[in-house]
Write a protein that holds these residues in place. Structure first.
Motif, PDB file in Angstrom:
ATOM      1  N   ARG A  85       0.852  -1.190   0.000  1.00  0.00           N
ATOM      2  CA  ARG A  85       0.000   0.000   0.000  1.00  0.00           C
ATOM      3  C   ARG A  85       0.887   1.237   0.000  1.00  0.00           C
ATOM      4  NH1 ARG A  85      -3.220   1.363   3.599  1.00  0.00           N
ATOM      5  NH2 ARG A  85      -5.171   1.583   2.440  1.00  0.00           N
ATOM      6  N   MET A  86       0.888   1.931  -1.129  1.00  0.00           N
ATOM      7  CA  MET A  86       1.648   3.176  -1.261  1.00  0.00           C
ATOM      8  C   MET A  86       0.657   4.322  -1.364  1.00  0.00           C
ATOM      9  SD  MET A  86       4.717   2.187  -3.909  1.00  0.00           S
ATOM     10  CE  MET A  86       5.379   3.857  -3.819  1.00  0.00           C
ATOM     11  N   ARG A  87       0.625   5.185  -0.373  1.00  0.00           N
ATOM     12  CA  ARG A  87      -0.333   6.274  -0.349  1.00  0.00           C
ATOM     13  C   ARG A  87       0.398   7.583  -0.032  1.00  0.00           C
ATOM     14  NH1 ARG A  87      -2.481   2.188  -1.762  1.00  0.00           N
ATOM     15  NH2 ARG A  87      -4.474   1.308  -1.060  1.00  0.00           N
ATOM     16  N   PHE A  88       0.440   8.497  -0.993  1.00  0.00           N
ATOM     17  CA  PHE A  88       1.112   9.778  -0.789  1.00  0.00           C
ATOM     18  C   PHE A  88       0.477  10.549   0.362  1.00  0.00           C
ATOM     19  CE2 PHE A  88       1.242  14.379  -1.799  1.00  0.00           C
ATOM     20  CZ  PHE A  88       2.604  14.578  -1.731  1.00  0.00           C
ATOM     21  N   SER A 165      -6.752  12.909  -3.841  1.00  0.00           N
ATOM     22  CA  SER A 165      -6.374  11.569  -3.394  1.00  0.00           C
ATOM     23  C   SER A 165      -6.904  10.535  -4.376  1.00  0.00           C
ATOM     24  CB  SER A 165      -6.943  11.290  -2.001  1.00  0.00           C
ATOM     25  OG  SER A 165      -6.872   9.915  -1.673  1.00  0.00           O
ATOM     26  N   ILE A 166      -6.012   9.688  -4.896  1.00  0.00           N
ATOM     27  CA  ILE A 166      -6.442   8.600  -5.764  1.00  0.00           C
ATOM     28  C   ILE A 166      -7.351   7.647  -4.994  1.00  0.00           C
ATOM     29  CG2 ILE A 166      -5.628   6.464  -6.859  1.00  0.00           C
ATOM     30  CD1 ILE A 166      -5.404   8.764  -8.707  1.00  0.00           C
ATOM     31  N   THR A 167      -7.019   7.381  -3.723  1.00  0.00           N
ATOM     32  CA  THR A 167      -7.821   6.474  -2.911  1.00  0.00           C
ATOM     33  C   THR A 167      -9.261   6.954  -2.819  1.00  0.00           C
ATOM     34  OG1 THR A 167      -5.873   5.890  -1.596  1.00  0.00           O
ATOM     35  CG2 THR A 167      -8.025   5.353  -0.660  1.00  0.00           C
ATOM     36  N   SER A 168      -9.455   8.241  -2.513  1.00  0.00           N
ATOM     37  CA  SER A 168     -10.807   8.796  -2.399  1.00  0.00           C
ATOM     38  C   SER A 168     -11.516   8.803  -3.743  1.00  0.00           C
ATOM     39  CB  SER A 168     -10.734  10.223  -1.838  1.00  0.00           C
ATOM     40  OG  SER A 168     -10.181  10.220  -0.544  1.00  0.00           O
ATOM     41  N   ALA A 176     -12.997  -0.200  -3.139  1.00  0.00           N
ATOM     42  CA  ALA A 176     -12.897   0.027  -1.698  1.00  0.00           C
ATOM     43  C   ALA A 176     -11.454   0.145  -1.248  1.00  0.00           C
ATOM     44  CB  ALA A 176     -13.601  -1.087  -0.934  1.00  0.00           C
ATOM     45  N   ASP A 177     -10.563  -0.587  -1.896  1.00  0.00           N
ATOM     46  CA  ASP A 177      -9.148  -0.546  -1.550  1.00  0.00           C
ATOM     47  C   ASP A 177      -8.366  -1.102  -2.732  1.00  0.00           C
ATOM     48  OD1 ASP A 177      -6.889  -0.050  -0.096  1.00  0.00           O
ATOM     49  OD2 ASP A 177      -7.073  -1.801   1.213  1.00  0.00           O
ATOM     50  N   TYR A 178      -7.096  -0.826  -2.762  1.00  0.00           N
ATOM     51  CA  TYR A 178      -6.249  -1.370  -3.816  1.00  0.00           C
ATOM     52  C   TYR A 178      -4.857  -1.599  -3.266  1.00  0.00           C
ATOM     53  CZ  TYR A 178      -4.734   3.519  -4.292  1.00  0.00           C
ATOM     54  OH  TYR A 178      -4.257   4.786  -4.048  1.00  0.00           O
ATOM     55  N   GLN A 216      -9.587  -4.905  -5.164  1.00  0.00           N
ATOM     56  CA  GLN A 216      -9.788  -5.963  -4.169  1.00  0.00           C
ATOM     57  C   GLN A 216     -10.069  -7.322  -4.802  1.00  0.00           C
ATOM     58  OE1 GLN A 216     -11.626  -3.230  -4.676  1.00  0.00           O
ATOM     59  NE2 GLN A 216     -13.797  -3.509  -4.131  1.00  0.00           N
ATOM     60  N   HIS A 217     -10.330  -7.324  -6.117  1.00  0.00           N
ATOM     61  CA  HIS A 217     -10.579  -8.591  -6.822  1.00  0.00           C
ATOM     62  C   HIS A 217      -9.365  -9.047  -7.641  1.00  0.00           C
ATOM     63  CE1 HIS A 217     -14.711  -8.007  -5.614  1.00  0.00           C
ATOM     64  NE2 HIS A 217     -14.759  -6.856  -6.254  1.00  0.00           N
TER      65      HIS A 217
END
Length: 241
Positions: A85-88, A165-168, A176-178, A216-217
């Protein structure tokens, strides 16, 4: 305050205390920290205990020890964990630093052979390309080109610019997550655009990280190429966020 008998080694408590002060920006990048003797007096321990705490901080890349000169805070704006998990944004939040994302350009293009292979698409299939800059405390630390399957992520660039944010942004598309499937790190000479945005001379190599993220898949959702200013970012291989 050091709590003896707490179950946490004294040197570890000192390491955590100094790390907290670094995160709270008690010291400026490149600044000399108190000496071993000063830390020993402050925490009421011997210098060997201080030396062990400082060695742990140095191993993690937070400080550097120069023989005969002292302990110095490393001049890194961001510490990137090269785990799954890489999150700036999360990296900066942990360091209590302010981050900004600027989307430079977004466009739909045919996928090249390399991009198509990474995203498991047919060559020539439409992908969304998003170029962006990441800043930490106002300082540009990276320029990134990202590719997403266009059909699945129509309008993602606008969501990314809005949220920073890429996550958001991904959450709006049911992701949901990556996780990071793989990362490839090389040193490359920047092209004119990268050198200009990172404010680096064209003859000074930058770190280039190519990565594939999966949802997630297990389906590839992003292929990214980040160019990082080597003196502004530290890559921590094997860490997890």
């Amino acid at each position: 305050m050091i709590q003896r008998g707490s179950g946490v080694a004294v040197w570890r408590q000192i390491e955590q205390a100094i790390e907290a002060e670094i995160a709270q920006q008690h010291y400026r990048a490149g600044e000399r920290l108190p000496t071993e003797a000063e830390f020993a007096a402050r925490f009421e321990v011997n210098r060997h205990t201080i030396r062990r705490a400082v060695a742990a901080l140095e191993t993690r890349g937070l400080v550097r020890v120069e023989q005969g000169r002292g302990i110095f805070l490393q001049d890194y704006a961001v510490h990137y964990s090269m785990g799954k998990r890489m999150r700036f944004s999360e990296s900066l939040k942990r360091l209590q630093r302010e981050g900004q994302i600027e989307v430079l350009r977004s466009q739909e293009i045919p996928a090249s052979a390399k991009v198509a292979q990474a995203l498991r698409l047919a060559e020539g299939e439409r992908v969304l390309q998003v170029d962006s800059l990441a800043r930490a405390d106002g300082r540009v630390v990276s320029m990134t080109t990202r590719f997403f399957p266009a059909q699945r992520f129509a309008g993602l660039a606008e969501a990314y610019a809005e949220t920073g944010s890429i996550t958001s942004a991904m959450q709006r598309y049911g992701v949901a997550d990556y996780e990071r499937l793989e990362s490839r790190i090389t040193a490359r000479l920047p092209d004119e655009a990268v050198a200009r945005h990172l404010q680096r001379p064209k003859n000074q190599p930058v770190l280039q990280v190519e990565g594939i993220n999966i949802d997630q898949h297990g389906i590839p959702i992003e292929f990214g190429i980040s160019r990082l200013a080597g003196d502004a970012v530290q890559l921590v291989v094997g860490g997890e966020e």
